[in-house]
Design an enzyme around this catalytic site. Sequence first.
Site, mmCIF file in Angstrom:
data_model
loop_
_atom_site.group_PDB
_atom_site.id
_atom_site.type_symbol
_atom_site.label_atom_id
_atom_site.label_comp_id
_atom_site.label_asym_id
_atom_site.label_seq_id
_atom_site.Cartn_x
_atom_site.Cartn_y
_atom_site.Cartn_z
ATOM 1 N NE ARG A 260 -1.706 1.983 3.429
ATOM 2 C CZ ARG A 260 -1.554 1.974 4.760
ATOM 3 N NH1 ARG A 260 -2.223 1.135 5.503
ATOM 4 N NH2 ARG A 260 -0.728 2.836 5.345
ATOM 5 C CG HIS A 264 -6.334 2.356 6.108
ATOM 6 N ND1 HIS A 264 -6.454 1.069 5.649
ATOM 7 C CD2 HIS A 264 -7.540 2.689 6.615
ATOM 8 C CE1 HIS A 264 -7.692 0.644 5.881
ATOM 9 N NE2 HIS A 264 -8.357 1.608 6.459
ATOM 10 C CE1 TYR A 273 0.875 2.675 9.024
ATOM 11 C CE2 TYR A 273 -0.312 4.515 10.013
ATOM 12 C CZ TYR A 273 -0.159 3.597 8.994
ATOM 13 O OH TYR A 273 -1.039 3.590 7.938
HETATM 14 C C1 LIG Z 1 -15.228 -5.763 11.225
HETATM 15 C C2 LIG Z 1 -14.399 -4.518 11.124
HETATM 16 N N1 LIG Z 1 -13.482 -4.239 12.062
HETATM 17 C C3 LIG Z 1 -12.725 -3.136 11.966
HETATM 18 C C4 LIG Z 1 -12.893 -2.271 10.928
HETATM 19 C C5 LIG Z 1 -12.017 -1.002 10.806
HETATM 20 N N2 LIG Z 1 -11.070 -1.185 9.709
HETATM 21 C C6 LIG Z 1 -11.272 -0.630 8.496
HETATM 22 S S1 LIG Z 1 -10.072 -1.018 7.407
HETATM 23 C C7 LIG Z 1 -9.239 -1.947 8.556
HETATM 24 C C8 LIG Z 1 -7.949 -2.635 8.189
HETATM 25 C C9 LIG Z 1 -8.080 -3.624 7.077
HETATM 26 O O1 LIG Z 1 -6.813 -4.061 6.671
HETATM 27 P P1 LIG Z 1 -6.646 -5.089 5.483
HETATM 28 O O2 LIG Z 1 -7.597 -6.215 5.631
HETATM 29 O O3 LIG Z 1 -5.203 -5.427 5.423
HETATM 30 O O4 LIG Z 1 -7.098 -4.270 4.193
HETATM 31 P P2 LIG Z 1 -6.444 -2.953 3.558
HETATM 32 O O5 LIG Z 1 -7.191 -1.785 4.122
HETATM 33 O O6 LIG Z 1 -5.001 -2.946 3.886
HETATM 34 O O7 LIG Z 1 -6.702 -3.051 2.096
HETATM 35 C C10 LIG Z 1 -9.913 -1.936 9.771
HETATM 36 C C11 LIG Z 1 -9.438 -2.623 10.980
HETATM 37 C C12 LIG Z 1 -13.900 -2.556 9.979
HETATM 38 N N3 LIG Z 1 -14.137 -1.777 8.932
HETATM 39 N N4 LIG Z 1 -14.619 -3.704 10.079
#
Ligand SMILES: Cc1ncc(C[n+]2csc(CCOP(=O)(O)OP(=O)(O)O)c2C)c(N)n1
Length: 363
Positions: A260, A264, A273
């Site tokens: 990425r 985010h 971080y």
């Molecule tokens: C069930 C749930 N828990 C927490 C969140 C908050 N949240 C949004 S994105 C994220 C991280 C996701 O990381 P990843 O699966 O690696 O996907 P990326 O964003 O890196 O594409 C979190 C914890 C959420 N949207 N849904």
Amino acid sequence: MTVDASRGAEAPPELVQLLTPEGERVEHPDYDIDLTPEEVRSLYRDLVLVRRIDLEAVALQRQGELGIWASLLGQEAAQIGSGRALTDTDMAFPTYREHGVAWCRDVDPVKLLGLFRGVNHGGWDPKEHNFHLYTIVIGSQTLHAVGYAMGIQRDDATAATIAYFGDGATSQGDVNESFIWASVFNAPIVFFCQNNQWAISEPLEKQTRIPLYRRASGFGFPGIRVDGNDVFACLAVTRQALKNAREGQGPTLIEAFTYRMGAHTTTDDPTRYRVASELEAWKLKDPIERVKAYLFKNELADQEFFDSVDAEAEGLGADLRSRCLAMPDPGPLDIFDHVYAEPHALMDEERAQYAAYLEGFER
Ligand SMILES: Cc1ncc(C[n+]2csc(CCOP(=O)(O)OP(=O)(O)O)c2C)c(N)n1
Ligand SMILES: [Mg+2]
């Protein structure tokens, strides 16, 4: 803080790669791809255009025109490679970052912006594009995708399903449950994990002690790690996995090893971080530059071609901006119209109450 060497510039050994960061074609014993010059140029165009869409969306958010945006920067090859592997009848279930896959499914990019501008709840018809609505609840779409895959399996359809999710999502119960269902029912599904090394501020080493693709073996289906910045490899590996699914061989987990390159979302500041050198190392593996180098070296495209793609990208960015700004705000009462498909007494009551409240301001 521990730094995982595999997140740096060194490619892990298990990686399927067909195009090096320097733009050299390499062979792989299990995967090959035979692309015409026209097809390579077309993939290059896709990559450039989706990066441009993304850039414009980030700018629109910074200027207050979108509430938030989740950038795909760095993940273009994973999304275009896998997206172009899909046939029209295959069905894709995205997260909130799959703008490149949406592009491959012919979703007008302005429709992606509607959700992030807060003017609709996802402005496209999933059935028209075989591309489900964006899903914010991490990992939940993998269960929807397995349910869909089991449905088409029972309809005897010769189609496959693909579920997108991130490295962080692999720690969710939903994703692990979906692996079990897919495995025991031999569902026609490809699990496409874009391991972009981060789940917001949580690094990969906080999700797993083993490479993610190896998780699949514990569930009883094959897992494979592909260079997620190599559009050729992503296309070849996904094409094969989808074919296997269509032919009744069940699920595959693909781990697209990528990065990425941006925040985010626009609400995040990754400089808080992660170290700058990590990003610098990954910039050398840019998914677009290697295709450009390949086209140049092999004299498959000239400067005129690259200039024309750039000009098209600029036009697309400008068009996206003007159409985004022209999207009308919904009326305040419209929100009640989208809760249920059918009329609903409670919604009618709540709509009436809210209308009366709003009228209070007019007196
Ligand atoms: C069930 C749930 N828990 C927490 C969140 C908050 N949240 C949004 S994105 C994220 C991280 C996701 O990381 P990843 O699966 O690696 O996907 P990326 O964003 O890196 O594409 C979190 C914890 C959420 N949207 N849904
Ligand atoms: Mg991630």
